[in-house]
Every structure is written in structure tokens, then in C-alpha cells.
Design a protein around this motif. Structure first.
Motif, PDB file in Angstrom:
ATOM      1  N   SER A   1     -19.105  59.359  51.253  1.00  0.00           N
ATOM      2  CA  SER A   1     -17.961  59.170  52.149  1.00  0.00           C
ATOM      3  C   SER A   1     -17.304  60.505  52.501  1.00  0.00           C
ATOM      4  O   SER A   1     -16.869  60.708  53.641  1.00  0.00           O
ATOM      5  CB  SER A   1     -16.931  58.229  51.509  1.00  0.00           C
ATOM      6  OG  SER A   1     -17.340  56.882  51.638  1.00  0.00           O
TER       7      SER A   1
ATOM      8  N   CYS B   1     -10.804  58.293  46.555  1.00  0.00           N
ATOM      9  CA  CYS B   1     -11.900  58.625  45.639  1.00  0.00           C
ATOM     10  C   CYS B   1     -11.857  60.092  45.234  1.00  0.00           C
ATOM     11  O   CYS B   1     -12.145  60.430  44.081  1.00  0.00           O
ATOM     12  CB  CYS B   1     -13.232  58.260  46.281  1.00  0.00           C
ATOM     13  SG  CYS B   1     -13.426  56.467  46.523  1.00  0.00           S
TER      14      CYS B   1
ATOM     15  N   PHE C   1      -7.021  52.340  48.154  1.00  0.00           N
ATOM     16  CA  PHE C   1      -8.100  51.675  47.436  1.00  0.00           C
ATOM     17  C   PHE C   1      -8.167  50.228  47.908  1.00  0.00           C
ATOM     18  O   PHE C   1      -7.258  49.734  48.574  1.00  0.00           O
ATOM     19  CB  PHE C   1      -7.864  51.686  45.922  1.00  0.00           C
ATOM     20  CG  PHE C   1      -7.878  53.055  45.313  1.00  0.00           C
ATOM     21  CD1 PHE C   1      -9.069  53.717  45.086  1.00  0.00           C
ATOM     22  CD2 PHE C   1      -6.688  53.692  44.952  1.00  0.00           C
ATOM     23  CE1 PHE C   1      -9.092  54.986  44.523  1.00  0.00           C
ATOM     24  CE2 PHE C   1      -6.692  54.955  44.399  1.00  0.00           C
ATOM     25  CZ  PHE C   1      -7.899  55.604  44.171  1.00  0.00           C
TER      26      PHE C   1
ATOM     27  N   GLU D   1     -21.646  57.213  45.932  1.00  0.00           N
ATOM     28  CA  GLU D   1     -20.855  56.661  47.041  1.00  0.00           C
ATOM     29  C   GLU D   1     -19.690  57.563  47.460  1.00  0.00           C
ATOM     30  O   GLU D   1     -19.397  57.696  48.657  1.00  0.00           O
ATOM     31  CB  GLU D   1     -20.335  55.276  46.668  1.00  0.00           C
ATOM     32  CG  GLU D   1     -21.380  54.195  46.622  1.00  0.00           C
ATOM     33  CD  GLU D   1     -22.186  54.165  45.331  1.00  0.00           C
ATOM     34  OE1 GLU D   1     -23.128  53.356  45.233  1.00  0.00           O
ATOM     35  OE2 GLU D   1     -21.871  54.954  44.401  1.00  0.00           O
ATOM     36  N   ALA D   2     -19.003  58.178  46.502  1.00  0.00           N
ATOM     37  CA  ALA D   2     -17.832  58.993  46.855  1.00  0.00           C
ATOM     38  C   ALA D   2     -18.250  60.227  47.648  1.00  0.00           C
ATOM     39  O   ALA D   2     -17.647  60.544  48.688  1.00  0.00           O
ATOM     40  CB  ALA D   2     -17.074  59.384  45.591  1.00  0.00           C
TER      41      ALA D   2
ATOM     42  N   HIS E   1     -16.311  52.791  41.317  1.00  0.00           N
ATOM     43  CA  HIS E   1     -17.029  53.831  42.058  1.00  0.00           C
ATOM     44  C   HIS E   1     -17.859  53.260  43.196  1.00  0.00           C
ATOM     45  O   HIS E   1     -18.003  53.881  44.257  1.00  0.00           O
ATOM     46  CB  HIS E   1     -17.912  54.617  41.092  1.00  0.00           C
ATOM     47  CG  HIS E   1     -18.085  56.047  41.483  1.00  0.00           C
ATOM     48  ND1 HIS E   1     -18.591  56.430  42.710  1.00  0.00           N
ATOM     49  CD2 HIS E   1     -17.809  57.197  40.830  1.00  0.00           C
ATOM     50  CE1 HIS E   1     -18.620  57.739  42.781  1.00  0.00           C
ATOM     51  NE2 HIS E   1     -18.158  58.241  41.662  1.00  0.00           N
TER      52      HIS E   1
ATOM     53  N   THR F   1     -11.172  57.568  51.528  1.00  0.00           N
ATOM     54  CA  THR F   1     -11.944  58.711  51.035  1.00  0.00           C
ATOM     55  C   THR F   1     -11.090  59.583  50.129  1.00  0.00           C
ATOM     56  O   THR F   1     -11.530  60.019  49.057  1.00  0.00           O
ATOM     57  CB  THR F   1     -12.498  59.529  52.217  1.00  0.00           C
ATOM     58  OG1 THR F   1     -13.265  58.664  53.064  1.00  0.00           O
ATOM     59  CG2 THR F   1     -13.357  60.676  51.733  1.00  0.00           C
TER      60      THR F   1
ATOM     61  N   SER G   1     -10.195  49.323  41.026  1.00  0.00           N
ATOM     62  CA  SER G   1     -11.170  49.968  41.902  1.00  0.00           C
ATOM     63  C   SER G   1     -12.352  50.416  41.060  1.00  0.00           C
ATOM     64  O   SER G   1     -12.259  50.542  39.846  1.00  0.00           O
ATOM     65  CB  SER G   1     -10.558  51.161  42.629  1.00  0.00           C
ATOM     66  OG  SER G   1     -11.421  51.606  43.668  1.00  0.00           O
TER      67      SER G   1
ATOM     68  N   CYS H   1     -16.475  53.224  46.735  1.00  0.00           N
ATOM     69  CA  CYS H   1     -16.196  54.464  47.451  1.00  0.00           C
ATOM     70  C   CYS H   1     -17.025  54.629  48.718  1.00  0.00           C
ATOM     71  O   CYS H   1     -16.777  55.537  49.508  1.00  0.00           O
ATOM     72  CB  CYS H   1     -16.386  55.657  46.525  1.00  0.00           C
ATOM     73  SG  CYS H   1     -15.019  55.897  45.356  1.00  0.00           S
TER      74      CYS H   1
END
Length: 558
Positions: free
Chosen positions: A501, A419, A368, A497-498, A387, A416, A385, A390
Motif C-alpha cells: 500500500s 499501517c 483502520f 500488505e503494508a 496486518h 496507509t 486491526s 493493510c
């Protein structure tokens, strides 16, 4: 106040759905057409009066004497995508079944918008009422155009293109126009759909240029930095505007891709000139900030002061870093400026922000990035961290390929995996908005240490058995998974975003476990956020029975 960018959220479920669908397109595949092509009834906008002022007759107070030219001789770039092997019939069957599920979920959200908020910005997923959050130009409709193309929904695309003719970008009821949000949602949606259809529909570029001509007035300041919360009415009647002295880095630095592409498509140099001036300022000060290589989360765009004290890859800063390798690709690698700026940034991220979390998954680097703040000359690290951060795993992965930095791919995968771990660790299978973690002392060697975890939760040494019991009570009461210290914000706001990735790293590595991770994410998100009218934010991902948020959790997504 840090803009949460509403997750890039309005459309953020649409982005999740488009990405999930695209995720499954390893091989070309077409699905049967869907018969949802009824022409919707526009929800009339009573806020626009017939005598409303328009920008189409405005004149510039600070015209540009000479535009920065667009590079025009692209170079070959390294391949990003993995060389995939042919899939088996079983893999193909599973993939196409998942595609159908994603498409069905998208159509549920699209029809909620179409039936209850057509030509307005968005539908409230809980109440079914419309909201105009982005100047009232039909944000969901425009932002969804590329998804309609990707999913082969030609009938729905035709309806949307017809509706575009009714959108007038020269006026709005909004007193202020959020330049960043308008560019990423409207201009991004129009240009993406134009490119995906190979210019088949002239209305897309026509409307992108109409919007660009309007937004360009936000750059009509003495130093040509944009007024990001643009008082457009002043520009319309010929009054002076100034850049905002408190401007988020992400808003200022995340216009390059859309504006550059608009210049490439139209031949008009003014759009590229506008964003390249911003880039030149960022380049000039990058190694002079309090954390050289990084820019502060907020800057003074009026005085071009970058002396802020807070540094992060989360809200307020994120997409400025994300756009560096993407702009390099768009420019065809014709300049080393964006490569240089990215490498400075990544070196500073490794030095100041990158951490491994103490988790039970000792066989994986769960990475992270933290937050950095300077107070009284001293630096302070917060192992928090969120979201929005990510995005960084996929961005590091893309940059590792195009800048020939293979050593960075393990960092991209670790970020990655971080997340993915945050999703899988929660009872609902959905990552919280913001959480704290216990950092490892070493990126390479990080054994699970339950006592250290309890100490982080309790915020004191575990010296007595009573201390351990107190920590265990906190863990149970707050539903804290091993490795996390707490959740500052346990909501889920339809962040894409997660999944983005995970998609990018799958395309780079070919690792099919990443497809499975994204499928878990999709199923859990669909289960938690589904409403009668679309998909909603949820209040607490620790609670399987959590309530849907009435704060417009936005429906679709980019």
C-alpha cells in the motif's frame, strides 16, 4: 478456522523484496549482473511414485454447455500514476543504493532456497530443511519468477526456467489441493513473468495452461462453484466432488485476475467463464447480506448461502475486495459490474468498518477498519486491526483513480498512514500481526486523550489515581504504544500488505516521504527476520531480542 493465507506468506518476503526494489524504480536503471548462476541440485521428491495417478486423462462430469464470453473491446482508463519530476543526482544516488541493498537481501533468500530446497516448495529459514506446503510443485521457484525478471537476474531466471520443465502439474502427493493458494502462487507467478518478458519464454504460458487445465477440474461441480480444498484424486478417477459448505470469501472471490488473464492469453474461454460465474453470484447477493454491500467472511459455496454473521477486511475476506478494481482494469473497463460492486463495498466499509484511531499524531488521519459481527440480531464492533488489512489503503487509492472518485484518496492515505504508524510505533519498527486500538468519535476531529486511552487499556473508567497507575503498569508490561490498547498477536509473519500500500500510494501521489517510510520498514524487517537460509517470521515485535519462529516464516515473496 480463518485461513491466515500464511501471509500470502511463503513467498511473502519475496513480495516485500520485489516491491521494495520496484519502489525504487522511479526512473529506468540497470544494475551490474550478479554471478550467482550455479546450476542447483534438485531436492528429490520421494513422495511421487512412478505409478501415481494423473489428471491428464480425467473427464468432466458436469461440462459447461455455453461459456460466458470474455469482453474484447477495452476502453481507455484514467491514469493512475503521478507525473514524476526528474530526480536530482542526490535522489538518484540514494535510490540506487537502496536498490542494491534490496537486491542483496533478495539474493540471500533466493540462494538459501536454491541451495537447500530447489524444486521443493520452500526452505525452512531456521533449519535449512525443505518443506512442501503447496502441493510440492516448487512454489518458491515459480512465485519468484517475476521478481527475477524485475531485478534483472537473467542468469537465475534461466536456471528457474530450465527447472520448470521438471514440474508436473498433473499429479501431486497432496490429498487435497488448496485451489486459492495454488492459483495465486503458481499461476500468478507464471503469468506475471510471461507478461513482464512480453511472452519471450513459451514455457511460462505452457505451464500456466497446464496448471489451469488441472485446476479447472475443481470447478466440475453441479453448481460450478469450485471445491476450494479440492480432493483432486476423486476427479482423477471420475468421482463426484462438491463445493465446500464452509468456504472463505477470500478463497472464493480471489481467482478472477489470474483466470481472466489466462483466457486473454490463450483464447480459451473456460477460465474466464469459471470465475465470472462466481462474480455473478457475489453481485446477486451483495445487497442482501446482514451488512448490505459486504459479504460474510465465510460462505456456503455448496448451497450458495451468504447468510454468515462475521464481516471484516482481514483474513478470510480481504482479497475478494482487492480484486474488484484490479479485475476492472484487466477487463479494460468494458463492464460496470466490478465498479458497481466496488462502490457498494466502499460505501458499506465507510458506514460499518472505517474508524480513526486516537493517537498523538493529531495532524494525520490514522485510519483502520474494524470487525463487525451480528449476534442475536444485534451488531457488535471490535476495534481490531491486523496486518492482512493493510492492503486496503492501496486498493482504495487505485479505485479512487480508475473510478474517478478523488474524494476517496484521503481515505486511502489515512489507511496507509495507519499501517505506517503501526510499524513506527513498535520498538522493533515492525507492525504486529493483530492489535486493538482506541477509536475516535469523529473522523475529522480527534484530539489526543490520554485518559481515554488508559480507560481503553484498563477496560474501565479512570476514576482514581490508582486506576491510572494500574493502566500505566499494563502499558509498560505489555509494551503498548500510545493509541493501541493491546496486541492480540505480537508476531510478524512476513506480511507484504503494508509495504504494498505504501508503494501504491507513493506511485499515486509522488510523496517521497512514503519512499522513506517503506525504507524504514524494509530495514527493520531485514534486521528482525534475517537467518542463515532466508527470512523467518518472528514471535514478538515488541521485543528487540525476539526469537525467530520455527513455524516456517517463509522466505521470499510475490
Amino acid at each position: 478456522m480463518v485461513p491466515n493465507r500464511r501471509g500470502r506468506s511463503l513467498s511473502t518476503a519475496l513480495f516485500l523484496l520485489a516491491l521494495g526494489y520496484f519502489f525504487l524504480l522511479q526512473l529506468p536503471f540497470s544494475l551490474p549482473s550478479w554471478n550467482y548462476h550455479r546450476r542447483p541440485t534438485p531436492v528429490k521428491n520421494e513422495n511421487i511414485r512412478p505409478d501415481a495417478i494423473h489428471l491428464d486423462r480425467a473427464h468432466k462430469i458436469h461440462p459447461i454447455a455455453s461459456y460466458i464470453p470474455l469482453p474484447t473491446n477495452p476502453k481507455p482508463l484514467p491514469r493512475i500514476q503521478h507525473e514524476f519530476e526528474p530526480e536530482s543526482w542526490l535522489e538518484r544516488k540514494r535510490r540506487t543504493q537502496r536498490q542494491k541493498a534490496v537486491k542483496k537481501t533478495f539474493l540471500h533468500a533466493w540462494n538459501g532456497y536454491k541451495n537447500h530446497a530447489w524444486l521443493r516448495d520452500e526452505v525452512s529459514p531456521v533449519s535449512g530443511k525443505y518443506e512442501d506446503s503447496f502441493s510440492g510443485w516448487g512454489a518458491t521457484l515459480v512465485d519468484a519468477l517475476d521478481t527475477l525478471v524485475i531485478m534483472g537476474l537473467d542468469g537465475e531466471l534461466k536456471l528457474a526456467l530450465e527447472a520448470l520443465e521438471q514440474i508436473d502439474f498433473t499429479t501431486t502427493f497432496s490429498k487435497e489441493v488448496n485451489v486459492f493458494e495454488i492459483v495465486i502462487r503458481y499461476m500468478g507467478g507464471l503469468i506475471a513473468a510471461h507478461d513482464l518478458t512480453n511472452g519471450k519464454y513459451p514455457i511460462l504460458l505452457k505451464k500456466a495452461e497446464e496448471l489451469g487445465n488441472m485446476i479447472f477440474y475443481a470447478f466440475d461441480t453441479k453448481n460450478h462453484m469450485p471445491q476450494m480444498r479440492w480432493k483432486w484424486g476423486r476427479s482423477a478417477i471420475g468421482q463426484e466432488i462438491e463445493p465446500n459448505p464452509h468456504t472463505s470469501l477470500a478463497e472464493l472471490g480471489s481467482l478472477t485476475v489470474e483466470f481472466t488473464r489466462l483466457t486473454q492469453l490463450t483464447g480459451n474461454p473456460m477460465y474466464y467463464d469459471a470465475v465470472q460465474r462466481i462474480t455473478n453470484e457475489l453481485d446477486k447477493v451483495q445487497m442482501r447480506t446482514k451488512a448490505p454491500g459486504l459479504w460474510p467472511n465465510f460462505v456456503d459455496a455448496l448451497r450458495l448461502d451468504f447468510n454468515g454473521s462475521e464481516f471484516s477486511l482481514g483474513g478470510g475476506a480481504d482479497s475478494t475486495y482487492e480484486y474488484l478494481p484490479k479485475e476492472h482494469i484487466l477487463l479494460g473497463g468494458q463492464t460496470d459490474q466490478y465498479k458497481k460492486m466496488w462502490e457498494r463495498s466502499l460505501d458499506a466499509i465507510k458506514k460499518n468498518l472505517l474508524f480513526r484511531a486516537v493517537t498523538k499524531e493529531e495532524d494525520k488521519q490514522i485510519l483502520f477498519t474494524s470487525n463487525l459481527q451480528f449476534t442475536g440480531g444485534a451488531s457488535h464492533i471490535a476495534h481490531t486491526s491486523d496486518h492482512l488489512k493493510c492492503f486496503i489503503g492501496g486498493t482504495v487509492g487505485i479505485a479512487a483513480k480508475i473510478f474517478n472518485r478523488p474524494e476517496d484518496l484521503s481515505i486511502a492515505r489515512g489507511l496507509t498512514d495507519g499501517c505506517i504508524w503501526a510499524y513506527d510505533s513498535m520498538p522493533t519498527g515492525v507492525m504486529p500481526e493483530t492489535f486493538q486500538f482506541t477509536p475516535c468519535a469523529d473522523l475529522e476531529d480527534c484530539p489526543w486523550d490520554e485518559t481515554r486511552w488508559y480507560e481503553s487499556v484498563l477496560r474501565q473508567p479512570i476514576e482514581l489515581q490508582q486506576h491510572r497507575r494500574e493502566a500505566q503498569k499494563i502499558v509498560a508490561a505489555e509494551v503498548i504504544p500510545p493509541g493501541m490498547v493491546g496486541t492480540r498477536d505480537s508476531s510478524y509473519k512476513l506480511r507484504p500488505e503494508a509495504v504494498e500500500s505504501v508503494f501504491i500510494m507513493y506511485r499515486i501521489t509522488g510523496d517521497k516521504s512514503l519512499q522513506d517510510a517503506a525504507w524504514r520498514m524494509f530495514q527493520n524487517i531485514e534486521k528482525m527476520t534475517h537467518t542463515n537460509f532466508g527470512h523467518s517470521a518472528v514471535k514478538d515485535v515488541r521485543d528487540l531480542d525476539t526469537k525467530k519462529s520455527r513455524q516456517n516464516g517463509k522466505l521470499l515473496a510475490r
